[in-house]
Design a protein around this motif. Structure first.
Motif, PDB file in Angstrom:
ATOM      1  N   PHE A   1      41.562  42.913  40.880  1.00 58.36           N
ATOM      2  CA  PHE A   1      40.181  42.416  40.791  1.00 58.36           C
ATOM      3  C   PHE A   1      40.120  41.057  41.481  1.00 58.36           C
ATOM      4  O   PHE A   1      40.919  40.165  41.189  1.00 58.36           O
ATOM      5  CB  PHE A   1      39.785  42.304  39.322  1.00 58.36           C
ATOM      6  N   ALA A   2      39.185  40.904  42.428  1.00 60.80           N
ATOM      7  CA  ALA A   2      39.045  39.651  43.177  1.00 60.80           C
ATOM      8  C   ALA A   2      37.582  39.253  43.229  1.00 60.80           C
ATOM      9  O   ALA A   2      36.685  40.108  43.239  1.00 60.80           O
ATOM     10  CB  ALA A   2      39.594  39.810  44.595  1.00 60.80           C
ATOM     11  N   TRP A   3      37.332  37.944  43.285  1.00 65.54           N
ATOM     12  CA  TRP A   3      35.963  37.454  43.444  1.00 65.54           C
ATOM     13  C   TRP A   3      35.996  36.197  44.310  1.00 65.54           C
ATOM     14  O   TRP A   3      36.937  35.420  44.298  1.00 65.54           O
ATOM     15  CB  TRP A   3      35.306  37.162  42.087  1.00 65.54           C
TER      16      TRP A   3
ATOM     17  N   PHE B   1      40.940  48.592  44.214  1.00 65.04           N
ATOM     18  CA  PHE B   1      40.662  47.184  44.511  1.00 65.04           C
ATOM     19  C   PHE B   1      39.178  46.950  44.305  1.00 65.04           C
ATOM     20  O   PHE B   1      38.340  47.484  45.031  1.00 65.04           O
ATOM     21  CB  PHE B   1      41.069  46.872  45.947  1.00 65.04           C
ATOM     22  N   LEU B   2      38.843  46.159  43.288  1.00 67.05           N
ATOM     23  CA  LEU B   2      37.452  45.837  42.976  1.00 67.05           C
ATOM     24  C   LEU B   2      37.207  44.372  43.308  1.00 67.05           C
ATOM     25  O   LEU B   2      37.937  43.491  42.835  1.00 67.05           O
ATOM     26  CB  LEU B   2      37.175  46.100  41.498  1.00 67.05           C
ATOM     27  N   SER B   3      36.188  44.104  44.115  1.00 69.15           N
ATOM     28  CA  SER B   3      35.930  42.722  44.522  1.00 69.15           C
ATOM     29  C   SER B   3      34.444  42.397  44.424  1.00 69.15           C
ATOM     30  O   SER B   3      33.588  43.281  44.561  1.00 69.15           O
ATOM     31  CB  SER B   3      36.419  42.474  45.949  1.00 69.15           C
ATOM     32  N   ILE B   4      34.165  41.131  44.185  1.00 69.97           N
ATOM     33  CA  ILE B   4      32.803  40.602  44.225  1.00 69.97           C
ATOM     34  C   ILE B   4      32.783  39.585  45.363  1.00 69.97           C
ATOM     35  O   ILE B   4      33.312  38.470  45.229  1.00 69.97           O
ATOM     36  CB  ILE B   4      32.411  39.923  42.900  1.00 69.97           C
TER      37      ILE B   4
ATOM     38  N   TYR C   1      46.049  42.751  38.140  1.00 64.41           N
ATOM     39  CA  TYR C   1      46.133  41.437  38.790  1.00 64.41           C
ATOM     40  C   TYR C   1      44.723  40.957  39.090  1.00 64.41           C
ATOM     41  O   TYR C   1      43.836  41.773  39.380  1.00 64.41           O
ATOM     42  CB  TYR C   1      46.907  41.511  40.110  1.00 64.41           C
ATOM     43  N   CYS C   2      44.547  39.642  39.050  1.00 66.91           N
ATOM     44  CA  CYS C   2      43.282  39.033  39.457  1.00 66.91           C
ATOM     45  C   CYS C   2      43.532  38.034  40.573  1.00 66.91           C
ATOM     46  O   CYS C   2      44.510  37.267  40.526  1.00 66.91           O
ATOM     47  CB  CYS C   2      42.602  38.326  38.288  1.00 66.91           C
TER      48      CYS C   2
ATOM     49  N   ASN D   1      46.615  37.238  29.344  1.00 66.99           N
ATOM     50  CA  ASN D   1      47.805  37.985  29.792  1.00 66.99           C
ATOM     51  C   ASN D   1      47.556  38.857  31.024  1.00 66.99           C
ATOM     52  O   ASN D   1      48.224  39.886  31.205  1.00 66.99           O
ATOM     53  CB  ASN D   1      48.386  38.842  28.652  1.00 66.99           C
ATOM     54  N   THR D   2      46.652  38.421  31.884  1.00 62.63           N
ATOM     55  CA  THR D   2      46.464  39.075  33.175  1.00 62.63           C
ATOM     56  C   THR D   2      47.021  38.169  34.265  1.00 62.63           C
ATOM     57  O   THR D   2      46.541  37.044  34.422  1.00 62.63           O
ATOM     58  CB  THR D   2      44.981  39.352  33.452  1.00 62.63           C
ATOM     59  N   PRO D   3      48.030  38.611  35.008  1.00 68.82           N
ATOM     60  CA  PRO D   3      48.550  37.784  36.106  1.00 68.82           C
ATOM     61  C   PRO D   3      47.418  37.451  37.093  1.00 68.82           C
ATOM     62  O   PRO D   3      46.764  38.354  37.624  1.00 68.82           O
ATOM     63  CB  PRO D   3      49.614  38.670  36.755  1.00 68.82           C
ATOM     64  N   THR D   4      47.198  36.175  37.295  1.00 68.15           N
ATOM     65  CA  THR D   4      46.070  35.709  38.100  1.00 68.15           C
ATOM     66  C   THR D   4      46.572  34.736  39.151  1.00 68.15           C
ATOM     67  O   THR D   4      47.423  33.888  38.861  1.00 68.15           O
ATOM     68  CB  THR D   4      45.011  35.045  37.204  1.00 68.15           C
TER      69      THR D   4
END
Length: 386
Positions: free
Chosen positions: A63-65, A102-105, A152-153, A233-236
């Motif tokens: 997930f990316a923004w 892959f989800l992105s904003i 992952y973020c 607990n999400t690797p960012t």
């Protein structure tokens, strides 16, 4: 092709410069092929649409923004370059379609993008609203995160030209951070997973911009999105697109962000998780506030009828005018410049300062002046020899 060649090949030429809004990206979103799914996720404070772009059907979820801060658009451009690559018939891109979701904003803060401001329309910094979630954009981001449950973020940002890499006197063209999960700033499994990916990205970028990769400060703030997600607990990974020589439009740095995205996906896909990776991460140079846009040395001034040599610095202010970003240089520091570097430096060699307001620089004045009445500077830049 290496990742930088890929970045050049797949660069989305319809996105240029620093001013990127929904109007720029919507036509490009509509052109994406059937590997992508577009969704209207919600609206901003001023009722502007916020879109997501989903690629792939795989089990690894990223997930990316971008443009959480509306005036930080470099990573948005890089996302669209990366979309072009993902849409291609490159072997890795085809493999990633089945390996990743892959989800992105691309633009989280469309109101800030239009106004070219860090904050949203309620004057709130969305990167200080991750825990309290008082804003519609923050609530949207939280909802998507909880529904998507990413592995992952990627938190995509720009950083100012003031940052360099410690001990190198070079700009921090790209910086990374595996955020802390509490005030102790200890390292747990979640941070180690993020660190492993950062190390892979750093290794890839080091062949293109050696000693120009920084490590961002990891002070903890639960209201910062990266810290909050690591706490969950999400690797960012924090990405910071910085300055590269003469690249104030950030159209070279976008290529390095592409390289980071590409090598990050490759590392995740190959499960490059090494237990003894902390030392490599800590060896990435700490970001240092050591740069000004302009540094003028050995300038002779007249102060109370006395002559003396000084150094002074000027910095660009980014101003939105008529739908474009203009860079206006102002004098921001006089003396006390030991340890600082300029992206542009000029040694006056004892030449005398002169401006329309007097014979010594003044804080807050535009950087329009001359040296010895023969070398003229306009907007900080040497304009002509008189």
């Amino acid at each position: 092709m290496d990742s930088l060649q890929l970045a050049t090949t797949y660069l989305q030429s319809d996105l240029q410069g620093r001013y990127i809004t929904n109007e720029d990206i919507l036509p490009l979103i509509k052109l994406l092929n059937n590997r992508f799914k577009i969704n209207l996720e919600g609206k901003s404070v001023l009722d502007k649409p916020i879109y997501s772009v989903r690629f792939g059907i795989g089990k690894i979820k990223v997930f990316a923004w971008s443009q959480m801060h509306g005036n930080e658009s470099t990573t948005t451009k890089a996302l669209f370059d990366f979309f072009n690559y993902l849409a291609s018939n490159e072997t890795l891109a085809e493999n990633w379609y089945t390996s990743f979701t892959f989800l992105s904003i691309p633009i989280l803060n469309p109101d800030g993008a239009v106004a070219y401001t860090r904050v949203n329309a309620n004057q709130i910094d969305l990167n200080r609203d991750a825990f309290d979630i008082t804003q519609p954009e923050s609530k949207l981001l939280r909802r998507i995160y909880e529904e998507f449950e990413p592995d992952y973020c990627f938190n995509l940002h720009d950083q100012r030209t003031i940052f360099g890499t410690e001990m190198n006197d070079l700009p921090a063209s790209v910086s990374f951070l595996a955020p802390a999960f509490d005030e102790t700033r200890a390292f747990n499994e979640t941070r180690h997973k993020a660190i492993a990916i950062i190390n892979a990205m750093n290794s890839n970028l080091a062949s293109f911009i050696p000693n120009q990769i920084g490590r961002f400060d990891d002070s903890f703030n639960i209201n910062c999105i990266g810290d909050y997600l690591t706490y969950r607990n999400t690797p960012t990974i924090l990405f910071e697109a910085g300055h590269y020589k003469e690249d104030y439009q950030r159209d070279e740095v976008r290529k390095f962000i592409f390289c980071a995205l590409w090598s990050g996906f490759q590392a995740i896909n190959e499960n490059v998780i090494v237990s003894n990776n902390l030392e490599d991460y800590l060896n990435i140079s700490q970001n240092s506030k050591c740069f000004y846009d302009f540094l003028y040395k050995n300038v002779r001034i007249i102060d109370n009828s006395q002559e003396k040599l000084i150094n002074f610095a000027a910095q660009f202010t980014e101003i939105l005018k008529d739908g474009a970003i203009h860079f206006e240089a102002y004098i921001v520091q006089i003396e006390n410049l030991e340890g600082y570097v300029g992206h542009y430096e000029f040694d006056a060699e004892g030449g005398v300062f002169n401006a329309n307001y007097g014979n010594k620089p003044k804080l807050g004045e535009k950087a329009n002046f001359s040296i010895d009445d023969r070398i003229k500077f306009i907007n900080g830049i040497q304009y002509q020899q008189l």
